[in-house]
Scaffold this active site. Structure first.
Site: not given
Ligand code: UDP
Length: 417
Positions: A93, A115, A129, A206, A208, A239
């Site tokens: 997304d 997904e 998203e 993190h 927005r 982040h």
């Molecule tokens: N993640 C990571 N290191 C960190 C924080 C998160 O590897 O310090 C991984 C986490 O396991 C997950 C992914 O990053 O698979 C999530 O990314 P993010 O939170 O940026 O995006 P979202 O999942 O909210 O789209």
């Protein structure tokens, strides 16, 4: 052609790309990174051995979502013209995924959405998203839905059932692959040592839509909880977004049991989660990882596009009220039952074979019907039969199966043989 640009897209497309590349007798894969995430992305492409064939380096020029979208769209258009793929594959997304889907659509290249079908029902949350997902659904030809609930969402929006494939979520494949090879990670071992004997909370936030007062209030609740309980420690990989960094430093720094650290590499993060007492996060991916790890999760959001994590019992939704968040933390601290229950939950996001399932579906929709060895100019070479993809037939003129050479490899196709 695959298009990705952020940490979660790399994690979730890696198993699909690996499976596509394992079938190099039929597929040639071209990987395009927008680099929407800059420093966050590349440790992940390195870890999964993802080759980047085109790097759009978009964040050097983009300042707003529209800038980002326009830059990816413009750059992808010329790459699509050059590569002429049979399928554009996007994940999730992000703005990169939306621009990838739109660029494919403009060039009349069918789009596959990994997904697909996740919905919160609120078009402004998560922002942008949720709207990106809805728009990608309209643009895509093939929808790889992780769960039956995601498939139902797509059906309710009128997507034909024969275009939807139930595949699980490839985050499970990635997590299992990493967990199987990682035993001890020095950076994490140090963190574990410094918090030994304490109840560890891993925090990530993190989103927005939480920037500003919502995030600050949540962080204050966390700080007060740690101050009240001497047996609790918080580890927060912060982040790099400046809005997150400044809130974290202002509210959480200076406490001996709160560790603010830079974002972790995936293997480090997963190794840390394996030793946590509780996860608190607004991340989408973490909601899908918690059931695989058997770890309890408080979702720091008002709604979730991943209700399966809640219904399977692993996650609880905090909602927007800081008082409720504080009382949920106290309740969990006093009653250890939930912690025990989640360890035995079955995983609603699949068994770690999603990459394989998605690639099987791609073979089906692209009409890859058979591969065999045949003789050409006195040499044995791989020959394969393939038909035109379904969507291409409907939007281009219908064409018969044709000969095509793949990436300079020696191959020959005789239609109908
Ligand atoms: N993640 C990571 N290191 C960190 C924080 C998160 O590897 O310090 C991984 C986490 O396991 C997950 C992914 O990053 O698979 C999530 O990314 P993010 O939170 O940026 O995006 P979202 O999942 O909210 O789209």
């Amino acid at each position: 052609m695959t298009v990705f640009g952020t940490r979660p897209e790399a994690i979730k497309l890696a198993p699909v790309i690996q499976q596509l590349e394992a079938r190099d007798d039929v597929f040639e894969t071209v990987n395009v990174s927008s680099s929407q995430h800059t420093t966050l992305l590349h440790p992940f492409t390195d870890l999964f051995g993802l080759r980047i064939d085109f790097d759009l380096e978009v964040m050097q020029q983009a300042r707003t979502l529209s800038d980002l979208c326009a830059h990816v769209l413009r750059s992808l258009d010329s790459i699509l013209a050059q590569v002429q793929p049979d399928l554009t594959l996007v994940q999730g997304d992000t703005t990169t995924a939306l621009a990838g889907a739109l660029a494919g659509f403009h060039r009349r290249v069918p789009v596959g959405h990994v997904e697909a079908g996740l919905r919160t029902g609120n078009e402004l949350s998560p922002y942008p998203e949720e709207m990106n997902r809805r728009l990608i659904t309209r643009l895509a030809s093939y929808h790889f839905a992780p769960t039956p609930g995601n498939r139902d969402n797509l059906l309710a929006e009128g997507v034909p059932s024969e275009r939807i494939f139930l595949t699980g979520n490839p985050v499970v494949d990635s997590l299992q692959a990493i967990r199987d090879v990682v035993s001890s990670v020095p950076a994490v071992d140090r963190l574990l040592l410094s918090t030994e004997g304490l109840r560890r909370i891993v925090l990530t936030t993190h989103r927005r839509e939480s920037f500003g007062e919502v995030m600050s209030e949540n962080l204050r609740v966390v700080r007060r909880f740690v101050e009240r309980h001497s047996d609790v420690a918080v580890i927060f990989p912060v982040h790099p977004n400046p809005a997150v960094r400044s809130a974290a430093n202002a509210i959480l720094s200076g406490h001996p049991r709160i560790c603010l650290i830079p974002p972790l590499r995936y293997e480090e993060f997963i190794a840390l989660l394996a030793h946590t007492w509780l996860i608190i996060s607004d991340s989408g991916g973490v909601q899908e990882e918690a059931p695989t790890l058997g770890k309890p999760l408080l979702i720091l959001r008002e709604n979730t596009e991943v209700p399966e994590a809640v219904t399977c019992g692993v996650a609880r939704l905090v909602g927007g009220d800081p008082l409720r968040f504080a009382s949920m933390l106290e309740e969990i601290h006093d009653d250890g039952l939930w912690m025990k229950q989640v360890q035995n939950t079955s995983n609603p996001f699949g068994e770690g074979d999603s990459g394989k399932r998605i690639v099987e579906a791609i073979e089906q929709v692209l009409g890859v019907s058979s591969v065999r060895v045949c003789r050409q100019d006195g040499h044995f070479v791989k020959c394969f039969l393939r038909a035109q993809p379904q969507r291409e037939q409907s939007i281009r003129q219908s064409q018969p199966a044709t000969a095509r050479s793949w990436g300079g490899r020696s191959s020959a196709v005789a239609a109908g043989t």
